[in-house]
Write a protein that holds these residues in place. Structure first.
Motif, mmCIF file in Angstrom:
data_model
loop_
_atom_site.group_PDB
_atom_site.id
_atom_site.type_symbol
_atom_site.label_atom_id
_atom_site.label_comp_id
_atom_site.label_asym_id
_atom_site.label_seq_id
_atom_site.Cartn_x
_atom_site.Cartn_y
_atom_site.Cartn_z
ATOM 1 N N GLN A 105 0.810 -1.214 0.000
ATOM 2 C CA GLN A 105 0.000 0.000 0.000
ATOM 3 C C GLN A 105 0.845 1.267 0.000
ATOM 4 O O GLN A 105 1.912 1.318 0.606
ATOM 5 N N GLN A 118 -2.119 3.238 4.603
ATOM 6 C CA GLN A 118 -2.913 2.003 4.586
ATOM 7 C C GLN A 118 -4.266 2.336 3.959
ATOM 8 O O GLN A 118 -5.303 2.269 4.597
ATOM 9 N N TYR A 121 -7.485 -0.878 2.164
ATOM 10 C CA TYR A 121 -8.250 -1.884 2.901
ATOM 11 C C TYR A 121 -9.548 -2.218 2.186
ATOM 12 O O TYR A 121 -9.845 -3.394 1.936
ATOM 13 N N ALA A 139 -2.559 -9.776 6.445
ATOM 14 C CA ALA A 139 -1.879 -8.510 6.730
ATOM 15 C C ALA A 139 -0.646 -8.763 7.593
ATOM 16 O O ALA A 139 -0.758 -8.853 8.825
ATOM 17 N N ASP A 169 2.467 -2.921 3.508
ATOM 18 C CA ASP A 169 2.581 -1.462 3.457
ATOM 19 C C ASP A 169 4.044 -1.110 3.243
ATOM 20 O O ASP A 169 4.928 -1.971 3.318
ATOM 21 N N GLY A 251 -0.917 -4.622 10.301
ATOM 22 C CA GLY A 251 0.299 -4.174 9.643
ATOM 23 C C GLY A 251 1.203 -3.387 10.565
ATOM 24 O O GLY A 251 1.276 -3.643 11.773
ATOM 25 N N GLU A 300 -5.527 3.318 12.100
ATOM 26 C CA GLU A 300 -5.223 3.047 10.695
ATOM 27 C C GLU A 300 -4.525 4.258 10.079
ATOM 28 O O GLU A 300 -4.819 5.396 10.440
ATOM 29 N N SER A 302 -4.976 5.902 7.300
ATOM 30 C CA SER A 302 -5.817 6.328 6.186
ATOM 31 C C SER A 302 -6.697 7.464 6.675
ATOM 32 O O SER A 302 -6.947 7.592 7.881
#
Length: 352
Positions: A105, A118, A121, A139, A169, A251, A300, A302
């Motif tokens: 990622q 990340q 997903y 993961a 990642d 991750g 996360e 993101s």
């Protein structure tokens, strides 16, 4: 075998070779290009085939062909390239062919950027292709684990005749850590009665998505994914037995959260961590025996809390769910500890 220092991208590539993979097709993109660089040399050494395809669309189509012939086939990409593969992945899943996919990622939508993130997903776990199918998704959170899961991925892909994705990642794939690689093994593509080997005599074989229109296929495919969901959940739990607040992260984020849990415990906070290893099937069983939990905090890299939706479903929405999101840079444990304090003090805003 002795441990050696390897970068994550190189370790997963070597593990695939040692698992019997003899076909790779893919296209370079940061931060996974070292996979191609490594295999461009290594495949020739073991009598395998390496193809730098003209695009990700071409590469995934080549994987379809090799998998249909019973070979252990492998491709890798990052967010934008993985998006281009989605139609091919859908075809592979509908034809029930095993293969291993790697998505390293990066951050952002569209072209995104090469920052750490990340962001994939939803694309990988919820499937970006069309139709009714699922991909098993693992993961890894270390160089050792990405190598181990590559081997497991091939085995589970063949067991269920289904694509398996490693959702890595940039941190895991670019960092160097000690790794113990598996022994070399050969894979026999002729062992499968479904593998294509030319017409010869007898009934012709084909691998196509038209099986979806068979009268009994609905019952069959539902049963297949129920079996995967029942048997293939994988996770690690850390100090959840008495935890009032449970962090959920995968991750590289899970490694940061593990340190934050230790720091919070030292301050007398009853905090634990669930680390999903399988993102599909999501480890709902990990959320069952938690008698003291009062809230969950997902962490996360993101902008949107993508995994938080699965945490809400897995926990039955019995307790509040908080989220820590962001991107382009790694959190540090102090930031996560700050969010833990905000949740415990009632200052944080619930996401669900």
């Amino acid at each position: 075998m002795a441990r050696q220092l390897m970068k994550g991208n190189e370790a997963v590539a070597e593990a695939a070779v040692r698992a019997g993979c003899r076909f790779f097709a893919g296209y370079p993109i940061t931060p996974q290009s070292e996979v191609l660089e490594y295999l461009s040399k290594r495949m020739g050494e073991v009598g395998g085939t390496f193809l730098q395809s003209e695009s990700e669309l071409a590469g995934i189509s080549m994987i379809y062909g090799a998998a249909a012939c019973g070979f252990r086939a492998f491709t890798s990409s990052s967010g934008p390239g993985y998006s281009l593969m989605q139609e091919g992945i859908s075809y592979i899943a509908s034809a029930e062919l095993p293969c291993l996919l790697l998505d390293v990622q990066r951050y952002g939508s569209g072209l995104g950027d090469i920052f750490i993130g990340q962001s994939d997903y939803w694309q990988c776990v919820k499937n970006g292709g069309h139709g009714d199918y699922r991909s098993i998704v693992y993961a890894p959170n270390s160089v050792q684990e990405i190598a181990d899961l590559a081997v497991l991925g091939f085995e589970k892909a063949e067991e269920y005749r289904n694509p398996v994705t490693l959702l890595s990642d940039a941190s895991i794939s670019q960092m160097m850590e000690p790794v113990e690689l598996p022994e070399m093994r050969e894979h026999d593509p002729d062992q499968f009665d479904w593998a294509l080997k030319g017409k010869g005599t007898g009934e012709s074989k084909r691998h196509t998505s038209v099986m979806y229109y068979m009268s009994d296929y609905d019952t069959y495919i539902q049963s297949k994914y129920r079996e995967i969901e029942g048997k293939e959940q994988r996770w690690e739990s850390f100090q959840t037995e008495d935890a009032e607040l449970v962090l959920v992260a995968y991750g590289i984020s899970s490694r940061i959260c593990a340190e934050a849990v230790a720091l919070s415990r030292a301050r007398g906070r009853r905090v634990g961590l669930i680390r999903p290893i399988s993102l599909y099937p999501f480890p709902v069983k990990a959320f069952e025996p938690l008698p003291c939990v009062k809230a969950y905090l997902t962490v996360e890299m993101s902008k949107l809390a993508q995994m938080a939706e699965d945490v809400a479903l897995a926990s039955g929405m019995k307790h509040p769910i908080y989220t820590k999101t962001g991107g382009t840079a790694l959190y540090d444990s102090a930031e996560v500890c700050g969010e833990i304090e905000a949740v415990l003090s009632g200052e944080a805003k619930e996401a669900f």
